[in-house]
Write an enzyme that holds these catalytic residues in place. Structure first.
Site, mmCIF file in Angstrom:
data_model
loop_
_atom_site.group_PDB
_atom_site.id
_atom_site.type_symbol
_atom_site.label_atom_id
_atom_site.label_comp_id
_atom_site.label_asym_id
_atom_site.label_seq_id
_atom_site.Cartn_x
_atom_site.Cartn_y
_atom_site.Cartn_z
ATOM 1 C CB SER A 1 -0.922 0.000 1.231
ATOM 2 O OG SER A 1 -1.836 1.092 1.183
ATOM 3 C CG ASP A 2 2.818 4.933 -1.782
ATOM 4 O OD1 ASP A 2 3.828 4.860 -1.056
ATOM 5 O OD2 ASP A 2 2.516 5.959 -2.420
ATOM 6 C CB THR A 3 -1.018 7.050 1.764
ATOM 7 O OG1 THR A 3 -1.717 5.853 2.122
ATOM 8 C CG2 THR A 3 -1.944 8.242 1.957
#
Length: 200
Positions: free
Chosen positions: A77-79
């Site tokens: 995941s990446d934000t």
């Protein structure tokens, strides 16, 4: 579809926020640091950025795992935070955090979080992202300085944490709250159904 979840999740992240969120699913999981390169090429949309980095993180861990049983689903995941088309990552230092918060205060921005799932053995993968709009209330310089002094902004995209004292700065959100924290549980659970893992 199986009503009993089978397969361990491997969270390709050492983020304590994502670890806490994935724990809420009630599925067996473990954590492995991806150590993936997070540089990206120019010209990508925000959605493409988080999907690219999520897949890169998941694949870095996937390639270190054995292909045989037991079945495992690697979750990357990446934000990122986007303000007026400009991508804001984690601040380099306190001055950078101040610059970001001065931009975000009194305005609306978007938070994009990508998720990538890769199944060991088959190599089946799914990649998706969500976007949430966030409104930060007007802030004084002293309020910004006080918040920076807490240390909370220093490892957060956009220099704030909606789940911490930064929540006091958030006027409203439109969309998935957990997406802003760093992992949309709604999106992840939908993706896991494609691997015959029904969280509910």
């Amino acid at each position: 579809m199986s009503s009993t979840p089978s397969g361990r999740l491997i969270l390709a992240s050492t983020s304590p926020r994502r670890r806490e969120l994935i724990r809420n699913l009630g599925l067996p999981y473990e954590v492995m640091a991806s150590e993936a390169d997070e540089t990206i090429e120019d010209g990508l949309t925000p959605g493409q950025i988080v999907e690219t980095l999520s897949e890169r993180k998941a694949r870095a861990v996937y390639e270190r795992l054995p292909a045989g049983p037991p079945r495992q689903i690697v979750v990357g995941s990446d934000t990122i935070v986007v303000y007026n088309g400009r991508v804001l990552g984690k601040p380099e230092d306190r001055n950078d955090a101040r610059r970001m918060l001065q931009m975000l205060q009194g305005s609306t921005h978007q938070v994009y979080t990508g998720i990538a799932c890769i199944e060991t053995g088959t190599g089946k993968s799914l990649i998706a992202h969500r976007m949430t709009k966030v409104v930060i209330k007007p802030l004084t310089e002293s309020q910004i300085d006080h918040y920076i002094a807490t240390g909370e902004p220093m490892d957060k995209a956009g220099s704030y944490a909606i789940q911490g004292i930064g929540a006091t700065m958030v006027e409203s959100i439109e969309g998935d709250y957990f997406n802003v924290v760093g992992l949309s549980l709604n999106l992840l659970s939908d993706m896991l159904q494609s691997f015959d893992i029904d969280v509910l």
